[in-house]
Design a protein around this motif. Structure first.
Motif, PDB file in Angstrom:
ATOM      1  N   ILE A  59       0.843  -1.204   0.000  1.00  0.00           N
ATOM      2  CA  ILE A  59       0.000   0.000   0.000  1.00  0.00           C
ATOM      3  C   ILE A  59       0.876   1.252   0.000  1.00  0.00           C
ATOM      4  O   ILE A  59       0.576   2.241  -0.674  1.00  0.00           O
ATOM      5  CB  ILE A  59      -0.978  -0.007   1.200  1.00  0.00           C
ATOM      6  N   THR A  60       2.000   1.198   0.725  1.00  0.00           N
ATOM      7  CA  THR A  60       2.882   2.369   0.793  1.00  0.00           C
ATOM      8  C   THR A  60       3.505   2.680  -0.571  1.00  0.00           C
ATOM      9  O   THR A  60       3.629   3.851  -0.949  1.00  0.00           O
ATOM     10  CB  THR A  60       3.967   2.142   1.866  1.00  0.00           C
ATOM     11  N   ALA A  61       3.886   1.654  -1.319  1.00  0.00           N
ATOM     12  CA  ALA A  61       4.421   1.892  -2.666  1.00  0.00           C
ATOM     13  C   ALA A  61       3.366   2.557  -3.543  1.00  0.00           C
ATOM     14  O   ALA A  61       3.657   3.490  -4.309  1.00  0.00           O
ATOM     15  CB  ALA A  61       4.879   0.569  -3.291  1.00  0.00           C
ATOM     16  N   GLY A  62       2.126   2.103  -3.412  1.00  0.00           N
ATOM     17  CA  GLY A  62       1.042   2.721  -4.174  1.00  0.00           C
ATOM     18  C   GLY A  62       0.833   4.166  -3.783  1.00  0.00           C
ATOM     19  O   GLY A  62       0.597   5.032  -4.637  1.00  0.00           O
ATOM     20  N   ILE A  63       0.946   4.448  -2.488  1.00  0.00           N
ATOM     21  CA  ILE A  63       0.803   5.834  -2.017  1.00  0.00           C
ATOM     22  C   ILE A  63       1.860   6.724  -2.684  1.00  0.00           C
ATOM     23  O   ILE A  63       1.559   7.826  -3.142  1.00  0.00           O
ATOM     24  CB  ILE A  63       0.913   5.889  -0.478  1.00  0.00           C
ATOM     25  N   GLY A  64       3.104   6.211  -2.756  1.00  0.00           N
ATOM     26  CA  GLY A  64       4.178   6.989  -3.392  1.00  0.00           C
ATOM     27  C   GLY A  64       3.857   7.312  -4.839  1.00  0.00           C
ATOM     28  O   GLY A  64       3.969   8.463  -5.282  1.00  0.00           O
ATOM     29  N   ASN A  65       3.443   6.300  -5.589  1.00  0.00           N
ATOM     30  CA  ASN A  65       3.146   6.514  -7.008  1.00  0.00           C
ATOM     31  C   ASN A  65       1.913   7.390  -7.222  1.00  0.00           C
ATOM     32  O   ASN A  65       1.922   8.296  -8.069  1.00  0.00           O
ATOM     33  CB  ASN A  65       2.899   5.156  -7.693  1.00  0.00           C
ATOM     34  N   ILE A  66       0.863   7.110  -6.479  1.00  0.00           N
ATOM     35  CA  ILE A  66      -0.403   7.816  -6.711  1.00  0.00           C
ATOM     36  C   ILE A  66      -0.278   9.286  -6.300  1.00  0.00           C
ATOM     37  O   ILE A  66      -0.773  10.185  -6.980  1.00  0.00           O
ATOM     38  CB  ILE A  66      -1.549   7.103  -5.964  1.00  0.00           C
ATOM     39  N   ALA A  67       0.419   9.536  -5.181  1.00  0.00           N
ATOM     40  CA  ALA A  67       0.632  10.930  -4.768  1.00  0.00           C
ATOM     41  C   ALA A  67       1.362  11.694  -5.867  1.00  0.00           C
ATOM     42  O   ALA A  67       0.960  12.807  -6.236  1.00  0.00           O
ATOM     43  CB  ALA A  67       1.416  10.984  -3.457  1.00  0.00           C
ATOM     44  N   ALA A  68       2.429  11.088  -6.417  1.00  0.00           N
ATOM     45  CA  ALA A  68       3.192  11.764  -7.473  1.00  0.00           C
ATOM     46  C   ALA A  68       2.311  12.026  -8.688  1.00  0.00           C
ATOM     47  O   ALA A  68       2.341  13.116  -9.280  1.00  0.00           O
ATOM     48  CB  ALA A  68       4.407  10.921  -7.857  1.00  0.00           C
ATOM     49  N   ALA A  69       1.509  11.024  -9.063  1.00  0.00           N
ATOM     50  CA  ALA A  69       0.642  11.189 -10.237  1.00  0.00           C
ATOM     51  C   ALA A  69      -0.408  12.271 -10.013  1.00  0.00           C
ATOM     52  O   ALA A  69      -0.857  12.912 -10.967  1.00  0.00           O
ATOM     53  CB  ALA A  69      -0.039   9.856 -10.567  1.00  0.00           C
ATOM     54  N   ARG A  70      -0.779  12.495  -8.754  1.00  0.00           N
ATOM     55  CA  ARG A  70      -1.780  13.521  -8.441  1.00  0.00           C
ATOM     56  C   ARG A  70      -1.146  14.863  -8.084  1.00  0.00           C
ATOM     57  O   ARG A  70      -1.832  15.770  -7.620  1.00  0.00           O
ATOM     58  CB  ARG A  70      -2.679  13.034  -7.299  1.00  0.00           C
ATOM     59  N   GLY A  71       0.176  14.959  -8.241  1.00  0.00           N
ATOM     60  CA  GLY A  71       0.839  16.227  -7.998  1.00  0.00           C
ATOM     61  C   GLY A  71       1.039  16.562  -6.534  1.00  0.00           C
ATOM     62  O   GLY A  71       1.190  17.731  -6.167  1.00  0.00           O
ATOM     63  N   VAL A  72       1.043  15.558  -5.690  1.00  0.00           N
ATOM     64  CA  VAL A  72       1.222  15.767  -4.248  1.00  0.00           C
ATOM     65  C   VAL A  72       2.609  15.276  -3.845  1.00  0.00           C
ATOM     66  O   VAL A  72       2.990  14.149  -4.171  1.00  0.00           O
ATOM     67  CB  VAL A  72       0.147  14.997  -3.450  1.00  0.00           C
ATOM     68  N   THR A  73       3.348  16.113  -3.153  1.00  0.00           N
ATOM     69  CA  THR A  73       4.648  15.699  -2.627  1.00  0.00           C
ATOM     70  C   THR A  73       4.483  15.251  -1.178  1.00  0.00           C
ATOM     71  O   THR A  73       3.974  15.999  -0.342  1.00  0.00           O
ATOM     72  CB  THR A  73       5.664  16.859  -2.708  1.00  0.00           C
ATOM     73  N   LEU A  74       4.896  14.023  -0.930  1.00  0.00           N
ATOM     74  CA  LEU A  74       4.754  13.452   0.409  1.00  0.00           C
ATOM     75  C   LEU A  74       5.903  13.890   1.307  1.00  0.00           C
ATOM     76  O   LEU A  74       7.042  14.047   0.850  1.00  0.00           O
ATOM     77  CB  LEU A  74       4.738  11.925   0.328  1.00  0.00           C
ATOM     78  N   LYS A  75       5.584  14.051   2.591  1.00  0.00           N
ATOM     79  CA  LYS A  75       6.626  14.339   3.579  1.00  0.00           C
ATOM     80  C   LYS A  75       6.907  13.101   4.424  1.00  0.00           C
ATOM     81  O   LYS A  75       8.034  12.826   4.795  1.00  0.00           O
ATOM     82  CB  LYS A  75       6.176  15.470   4.504  1.00  0.00           C
TER      83      LYS A  75
END
Lengths: 200, 200
Positions: free
Chosen positions: A109-125
């Motif tokens: 799930i965490t790998a998906g969060i990384g990819n999906i956030a990037a695709a949606r223009g969100v930078t994770l902290k």
């Protein structure tokens, strides 16, 4: 061969996707576009080899896999151990097999969060998760036929921070869950065939 | 509290069980006997903590668990990484989450083989397994709604050698499969609850 439905999770912003927090977003979206046109590239086979060491202790190797039309090797051959804990008469040479399942769930799930956030223009902290699974060992110990062998319940709790409103961050986690291979395997089940070659 | 059924997998030989190939068989059988009388000792909770590092790369820690009436810690705190492979735009900092599932399956059945063989008076010489899982990535890539996210099929092939006839060795593998927690999780599914705490 063609797919019936093609839904690519591209950002709705007008700006082109940018690499973000370790995700090469343009390359990721281009890869999805290529697979959409050549669905045979989507066929993957993942593998592990395992060798018993002693007692309940064994070691797996994960290196080669098939996908995108050919054979691949990971950059490194990962070896990993599992064992039963001392309280269950094991030598505790590694986590239990069922803890490895929790690791698989969290990392998927965490790998998906990384990819999906990037695709949606969100930078994770920050993304952290705690997973726990409840098991009644009377199942695997053969002490109660009405108790299952595996987990009765699993819970995973995420903490996520990024440059988007909390609701948007929650939606990223939800989309990662909805697209997670391990979540699907764990919640829906998979046919598993066991074969044996034996010699005295 | 009492169980409805008590079926302990004890050897039918007349000789007392002996320690074998790393399994403290007398202690294992005594432990099962204790749990049969105090079923509350069978309640376990296993855990993993995960932290996102970058892109699709994250790292889990597996250390503490609850069981046998109290909190425990593994002898070592195991850290393990997972990532997506380069062909899927990941940094390949570790096996994929779905390979960790295969590792969990192989180690779970293999641990059972070790215990069950010892309980049946069989000394093992060698146990090896190869696991493979087929996946169509159009599921997780969102390219086909009729394709599942997880494995479509998993196969595990065991090679087993020990001081017993081939048929008896095959029966040990079959009993290990029938009592495997991870086999149950993977084939029958488990409820998984996901919760999220998010902050900008």
């Amino acid at each position: 061969m063609q797919t019936d439905t093609v839904t690519i999770d591209v950002p709705t912003r007008k700006a082109p996707p940018m690499p973000r927090h370790g995700v090469d977003t343009p390359n990721l979206l281009a890869t999805i576009g290529v697979v959409a046109k050549q669905p045979e590239l989507a066929k993957f086979q993942f593998r592990a080899s395992n060798r018993w060491i002693s007692g309940t202790h064994s070691r797996s190797s994960m290196k080669g896999f098939f996908g995108a039309g050919g054979e691949h090797e990971h950059f490194n051959d990962t070896m990993a151990d599992a064992d039963h804990p001392a309280v269950l008469c094991g030598a505790d040479k590694g986590p239990t097999p069922v803890e490895w399942v929790l690791h698989a769930l969290a990392t998927c799930i965490t790998a998906g969060i990384g990819n999906i956030a990037a695709a949606r223009g969100v930078t994770l902290k920050r993304v952290e998760s705690q997973v726990e699974g409840d098991m009644d060992l009377r199942g695997i110990l053969g002490l109660a036929h009405d108790v299952r062998n595996g987990y009765q319940n699993v819970r995973i709790a995420f903490e996520i921070e990024g440059d988007a409103p909390p609701q948007k961050l929650r939606e990223i986690v939800e989309q990662a869950r909805a697209r997670s291979a391990v979540f699907d395997i764990m919640t829906n089940g998979v046919p598993v065939a066991v074969s044996v070659t034996s010699a005295e």
